[in-house]
Write an enzyme that holds these catalytic residues in place. Structure first.
Site, mmCIF file in Angstrom:
data_model
loop_
_atom_site.group_PDB
_atom_site.id
_atom_site.type_symbol
_atom_site.label_atom_id
_atom_site.label_comp_id
_atom_site.label_asym_id
_atom_site.label_seq_id
_atom_site.Cartn_x
_atom_site.Cartn_y
_atom_site.Cartn_z
ATOM 1 N N ASN A 16 27.021 44.762 63.408
ATOM 2 C CA ASN A 16 27.212 46.202 63.039
ATOM 3 C C ASN A 16 27.012 47.070 64.408
ATOM 4 O O ASN A 16 27.138 48.261 64.260
ATOM 5 C CB ASN A 16 26.032 46.606 62.256
ATOM 6 N N SER A 17 26.951 46.502 65.577
ATOM 7 C CA SER A 17 26.800 47.224 66.865
ATOM 8 C C SER A 17 27.202 46.259 67.962
ATOM 9 O O SER A 17 26.952 45.058 67.814
ATOM 10 C CB SER A 17 25.444 47.796 66.835
ATOM 11 N N TYR A 57 11.626 37.520 76.117
ATOM 12 C CA TYR A 57 12.926 37.578 76.127
ATOM 13 C C TYR A 57 13.637 36.483 76.767
ATOM 14 O O TYR A 57 14.362 35.690 76.041
ATOM 15 C CB TYR A 57 13.657 38.972 76.459
#
Length: 301
Positions: free
Chosen positions: A19-20, A173
């Site tokens: 979606n992005s 991360y």
């Protein structure tokens, strides 16, 4: 940068986080190449808006878009998504594990995992496992894993994978992105001879919403925005390597590698450590609750 010159008529491609950012740009390019694109997204409203945008930009000759809910921070959601796909889809030609979260404050997934490890690695680990039978039945098929060059600054802390003793958002991360590479290595080994290939990529620095949790001082924001326009890749540029790995005949049969800018990338030793990859595989299996039934210990069986 290599520009694809092929079509994907009759091909079904799943893209997580479509979606992005890179995911949306990739899904849009796949649509233009006439693929049937399954957008696997947590935010359905955002996904529907993105799907409309992509259809408008793809022109009159385009593939098909299907929007499905997938929350990678919930193993229950992953299982539901895979049950639906396995029931409704006759084949999957490509699975792109793209969705990710970057340097968020310390939070846990629905199942109690540190959020970055849970979404970036464990959610995709279970997703891929539960779709493997369909991928094998669709062979030749491909799995594409989006990692990051920031893997270089992490290691897999097996003694505290959920970072309960200490949380460093940047390290977590990097750990999750290293886990992506080790997952790719071990999965490729286990899939030898099945007709399913798996490769990873590092897209570089791309202008996306991934860094929304990173604090930038107010006075520095204009300078940062200017720098991002000048030096960061656009989402479309960032999508070129996953598009290449999803479609190009040049990587047919290639597996267990990592690419950057559509070229094979040499990785640090910690990302090619087969023993660590196997240990992470077994640890991840236990964490996501995969049973010990027939075929459970190896996807190649």
């Amino acid at each position: 940068m290599k520009t694809p010159q092929y079509h994907l008529y009759g091909k079904t491609v799943i893209v997580t986080g479509a979606n992005s950012g890179i995911g949306k740009a990739l899904a849009g390019e796949l649509l233009k190449l006439h693929a049937r694109v399954i957008m696997a997204c947590r935010d359905l409203r955002s996904a529907e808006d993105a799907a409309r945008d992509m259809k408008e930009q793809a022109g009159p000759e385009q593939g098909e878009v299907v929007v499905k809910h997938l929350n990678l921070a919930s193993l229950r959601s992953v299982r539901t998504f895979c049950e639906e796909v396995n029931k409704e889809e006759s084949k999957i030609d490509v699975l792109v594990n793209n969705a990710g979260i970057y340097q968020c404050p310390y939070t846990k997934t629905e199942d109690g995992f540190e959020m970055q490890l849970g979404v970036n690695h464990l959610g995709h680990f279970l997703l891929t496992h539960l779709l493997l039978d369909l991928l094998k039945a669709s062979a030749p098929s491909r799995v594409v894993v989006v990692s990051s060059k920031l893997y270089k600054y992490g290691h897999v802390n097996f003694d505290d994978l959920n970072s309960e003793r200490k949380y460093d958002k940047a390290f977590c991360y990097s750990q999750s992105k290293l886990a992506n590479l080790l997952f790719t290595l071990e999965l490729a080994r286990q899939l030898q001879g099945t007709g399913v290939t798996v490769n990873a990529l590092t897209p570089g620095i791309v202008r996306t919403k991934l860094g929304r949790h990173v604090h930038i001082p107010l006075l520095a924001k204009p300078l940062f925005q200017l720098a991002s326009l000048l030096f960061f890749k656009s989402p479309l540029e960032g999508a070129q390597t996953p598009l290449y790995l999803a479609c190009s005949p040049e990587v047919e049969g290639v597996s267990g590698k990592c690419f950057a800018d559509c070229e094979e990338e040499e990785l640090m030793a910690k990302a090619t450590n087969e023993q660590a990859a196997r240990k992470l595989w077994e640890t991840s299996r236990r964490m996501v609750g995969l049973d010990n039934g027939p075929g459970a210990s190896s996807v190649g069986t």
